[in-house]
Design a protein around this motif. Structure first.
Motif, PDB file in Angstrom:
ATOM      1  N   ALA A   1      13.473  27.104  75.465  1.00  0.00           N
ATOM      2  CA  ALA A   1      14.451  28.136  75.808  1.00  0.00           C
ATOM      3  C   ALA A   1      14.839  28.962  74.589  1.00  0.00           C
ATOM      4  N   ALA A   2      14.821  28.319  73.413  1.00  0.00           N
ATOM      5  CA  ALA A   2      15.179  29.027  72.190  1.00  0.00           C
ATOM      6  C   ALA A   2      14.079  29.998  71.756  1.00  0.00           C
ATOM      7  N   LYS A   3      12.861  29.780  72.254  1.00  0.00           N
ATOM      8  CA  LYS A   3      11.729  30.607  71.835  1.00  0.00           C
ATOM      9  C   LYS A   3      11.287  31.617  72.892  1.00  0.00           C
ATOM     10  N   LEU A   4      11.648  31.364  74.156  1.00  0.00           N
ATOM     11  CA  LEU A   4      11.211  32.228  75.247  1.00  0.00           C
ATOM     12  C   LEU A   4      12.393  33.021  75.807  1.00  0.00           C
ATOM     13  N   ASP A   5      12.101  33.989  76.631  1.00  0.00           N
ATOM     14  CA  ASP A   5      13.143  34.782  77.277  1.00  0.00           C
ATOM     15  C   ASP A   5      13.663  34.006  78.485  1.00  0.00           C
ATOM     16  N   ALA A   6      14.712  33.206  78.253  1.00  0.00           N
ATOM     17  CA  ALA A   6      15.231  32.332  79.297  1.00  0.00           C
ATOM     18  C   ALA A   6      15.759  33.107  80.496  1.00  0.00           C
ATOM     19  N   ALA A   7      16.347  34.276  80.251  1.00  0.00           N
ATOM     20  CA  ALA A   7      16.894  35.075  81.355  1.00  0.00           C
ATOM     21  C   ALA A   7      15.780  35.528  82.301  1.00  0.00           C
ATOM     22  N   LYS A   8      14.669  35.960  81.716  1.00  0.00           N
ATOM     23  CA  LYS A   8      13.539  36.392  82.545  1.00  0.00           C
ATOM     24  C   LYS A   8      12.922  35.202  83.286  1.00  0.00           C
ATOM     25  N   LEU A   9      12.818  34.058  82.589  1.00  0.00           N
ATOM     26  CA  LEU A   9      12.271  32.859  83.227  1.00  0.00           C
ATOM     27  C   LEU A   9      13.168  32.389  84.370  1.00  0.00           C
ATOM     28  N   LYS A  10      14.476  32.541  84.193  1.00  0.00           N
ATOM     29  CA  LYS A  10      15.417  32.127  85.240  1.00  0.00           C
ATOM     30  C   LYS A  10      15.228  32.966  86.491  1.00  0.00           C
ATOM     31  N   LYS A  11      14.936  34.236  86.311  1.00  0.00           N
ATOM     32  CA  LYS A  11      14.687  35.096  87.465  1.00  0.00           C
ATOM     33  C   LYS A  11      13.378  34.707  88.162  1.00  0.00           C
ATOM     34  N   ILE A  12      12.379  34.317  87.376  1.00  0.00           N
ATOM     35  CA  ILE A  12      11.112  33.868  87.960  1.00  0.00           C
ATOM     36  C   ILE A  12      11.347  32.588  88.765  1.00  0.00           C
ATOM     37  N   PHE A  13      12.112  31.661  88.179  1.00  0.00           N
ATOM     38  CA  PHE A  13      12.432  30.428  88.896  1.00  0.00           C
ATOM     39  C   PHE A  13      13.209  30.732  90.169  1.00  0.00           C
ATOM     40  N   ALA A  14      14.137  31.679  90.089  1.00  0.00           N
ATOM     41  CA  ALA A  14      14.920  32.050  91.275  1.00  0.00           C
ATOM     42  C   ALA A  14      14.013  32.559  92.393  1.00  0.00           C
ATOM     43  N   LEU A  15      12.999  33.332  92.029  1.00  0.00           N
ATOM     44  CA  LEU A  15      12.055  33.830  93.038  1.00  0.00           C
ATOM     45  C   LEU A  15      11.256  32.682  93.645  1.00  0.00           C
ATOM     46  N   VAL A  16      10.837  31.737  92.786  1.00  0.00           N
ATOM     47  CA  VAL A  16      10.108  30.558  93.284  1.00  0.00           C
ATOM     48  C   VAL A  16      11.004  29.745  94.211  1.00  0.00           C
ATOM     49  N   LEU A  17      12.259  29.576  93.825  1.00  0.00           N
ATOM     50  CA  LEU A  17      13.215  28.827  94.641  1.00  0.00           C
ATOM     51  C   LEU A  17      13.458  29.538  95.973  1.00  0.00           C
ATOM     52  N   LEU A  18      13.544  30.850  95.924  1.00  0.00           N
ATOM     53  CA  LEU A  18      13.728  31.630  97.150  1.00  0.00           C
ATOM     54  C   LEU A  18      12.539  31.446  98.093  1.00  0.00           C
ATOM     55  N   LEU A  19      11.338  31.530  97.546  1.00  0.00           N
ATOM     56  CA  LEU A  19      10.136  31.341  98.363  1.00  0.00           C
ATOM     57  C   LEU A  19      10.044  29.915  98.902  1.00  0.00           C
ATOM     58  N   THR A  20      10.469  28.938  98.092  1.00  0.00           N
ATOM     59  CA  THR A  20      10.461  27.537  98.541  1.00  0.00           C
ATOM     60  C   THR A  20      11.391  27.344  99.726  1.00  0.00           C
ATOM     61  N   GLY A  21      12.609  27.901  99.620  1.00  0.00           N
ATOM     62  CA  GLY A  21      13.557  27.806 100.722  1.00  0.00           C
ATOM     63  C   GLY A  21      13.028  28.456 101.986  1.00  0.00           C
ATOM     64  N   LEU A  22      12.420  29.625 101.834  1.00  0.00           N
ATOM     65  CA  LEU A  22      11.856  30.334 102.987  1.00  0.00           C
ATOM     66  C   LEU A  22      10.688  29.558 103.588  1.00  0.00           C
ATOM     67  N   ARG A  23       9.878  28.933 102.716  1.00  0.00           N
ATOM     68  CA  ARG A  23       8.740  28.144 103.213  1.00  0.00           C
ATOM     69  C   ARG A  23       9.221  26.930 104.009  1.00  0.00           C
ATOM     70  N   MET A  24      10.279  26.280 103.511  1.00  0.00           N
ATOM     71  CA  MET A  24      10.822  25.133 104.221  1.00  0.00           C
ATOM     72  C   MET A  24      11.330  25.538 105.608  1.00  0.00           C
ATOM     73  N   LEU A  25      12.014  26.668 105.671  1.00  0.00           N
ATOM     74  CA  LEU A  25      12.495  27.160 106.963  1.00  0.00           C
ATOM     75  C   LEU A  25      11.336  27.506 107.874  1.00  0.00           C
ATOM     76  N   ALA A  26      10.303  28.143 107.310  1.00  0.00           N
ATOM     77  CA  ALA A  26       9.146  28.523 108.125  1.00  0.00           C
ATOM     78  C   ALA A  26       8.450  27.291 108.697  1.00  0.00           C
ATOM     79  N   GLN A  27       8.329  26.222 107.873  1.00  0.00           N
ATOM     80  CA  GLN A  27       7.681  24.997 108.333  1.00  0.00           C
ATOM     81  C   GLN A  27       8.486  24.348 109.462  1.00  0.00           C
ATOM     82  N   LEU A  28       9.798  24.403 109.349  1.00  0.00           N
ATOM     83  CA  LEU A  28      10.650  23.766 110.345  1.00  0.00           C
ATOM     84  C   LEU A  28      10.642  24.512 111.671  1.00  0.00           C
ATOM     85  N   PHE A  29      10.530  25.828 111.617  1.00  0.00           N
ATOM     86  CA  PHE A  29      10.627  26.617 112.834  1.00  0.00           C
ATOM     87  C   PHE A  29       9.277  27.098 113.363  1.00  0.00           C
ATOM     88  N   SER A  30       8.204  26.647 112.693  1.00  0.00           N
ATOM     89  CA  SER A  30       6.863  27.052 113.150  1.00  0.00           C
ATOM     90  C   SER A  30       6.444  26.223 114.364  1.00  0.00           C
TER      91      SER A  30
END
Length: 273
Positions: free
Chosen positions: A244-273
């Motif tokens: 975190a001290a060497k990388l752009d943590a703010a940008k990485l956090k946004k990438i993780f947020a997008l992954v988390l968003l897609l994960t949540g959507l995938r879980m919902l899609a699996q449940l309602f498919s």
């Protein structure tokens, strides 16, 4: 020895989960549960568990892994004076009431409900990281005692039901009320212990292992997962902090947020498919 040999893939996958969760926790400051639950949810399904069983076991196992990691985190934050014991004293009994109610429900209800709840919380957490991080507080101080009791009970209730510690819900809520960010994170570590310890014990002692549970599951806690994940989460969290001290943590956090968003959507899609 035969047991270890026949389950080597399981061990390696769980160790990888611990490494992944630890690095992300140190790198982005996110709670381990928000990483561990979805990984275990899909991992246990690949081992033959149904989505319903996988979610129940992922929830309980995640809570169990939070216990030792939160103790380590509390010690670190306490040394920096970032644990608000006055707030904890007022909230503790209400958090505990919420945890006991939520974890008891996990042992009694179908896993689909908790998958939906986790997916919704993951999506809301992702949106908060994408759009609210760094924004000014909406309120200038904490609300009255009655509202705080409702908040504490709700944090315990919903966190225990989806296998996450205190940080995912309590940090955004506290900072919403102009609470100092560093103290919110430190206090959330203590809240995580209040949630994870009684929650994991309830699911271990009162939960019934599903017939399709992976090897090493007792109650609803997968002890093999616990043993494999915890040491590597603890070991790799400092590596994440170093990165975190060497990388752009703010940008990485946004990438993780997008992954988390897609994960949540995938879980919902699996449940309602």
């Amino acid at each position: 020895m035969e047991f270890i040999t026949s389950n080597i893939t399981t061990f390696l996958a769980l160790i990888a989960t611990g490494i992944f969760a630890g690095i992300l926790a140190g790198l982005l400051g996110v709670g381990g549960g928000i990483v561990i639950v979805p990984v275990l949810f899909f991992l246990f399904q690949s081992f033959g568990s149904s989505p319903e069983s996988a979610m129940l076991i992922a929830t309980a196992t995640s809570l169990a892994t939070i216990v030792p990691t939160s103790v380590s985190s509390i010690r670190s934050h306490y040394q920096r004076g970032n644990v608000d014991f006055t707030l904890l004293k007022h909230w503790a009994i209400f958090i505990l009431m919420g945890v006991l109610a939520g974890s008891w429900l996990v042992t009694r209800l179908e896993g689909d409900l908790f998958s939906i709840m986790f997916a919704v919380i993951a999506i809301l957490s992702a949106l908060n990281m994408l759009f609210r991080t760094g924004k000014s507080a909406l309120y200038q101080q904490l609300p009255g005692q009655t509202t705080q009791r409702v908040i504490g009970t709700s944090i315990g209730f919903f966190s225990s039901m989806v296998g996450i510690g205190g940080g995912t819900l309590s940090v955004p809520l506290l900072t919403l009320f102009n609470y100092p960010a560093h103290k919110a994170v430190g206090t959330a570590a203590a809240i995580g212990l209040m949630i994870s310890l009684p929650g994991a014990l309830t699911m271990l002692l009162l939960g019934s292992s599903p017939t399709d549970a992976p090897a090493g599951t007792y109650g609803l806690v997968n002890l093999i997962g616990f043993i494999c994940i915890v040491p590597f989460t603890v070991l790799t969290a400092p590596l994440g902090a170093l990165l975190a001290a060497k990388l752009d943590a703010a940008k990485l956090k946004k990438i993780f947020a997008l992954v988390l968003l897609l994960t949540g959507l995938r879980m919902l899609a699996q449940l309602f498919s």
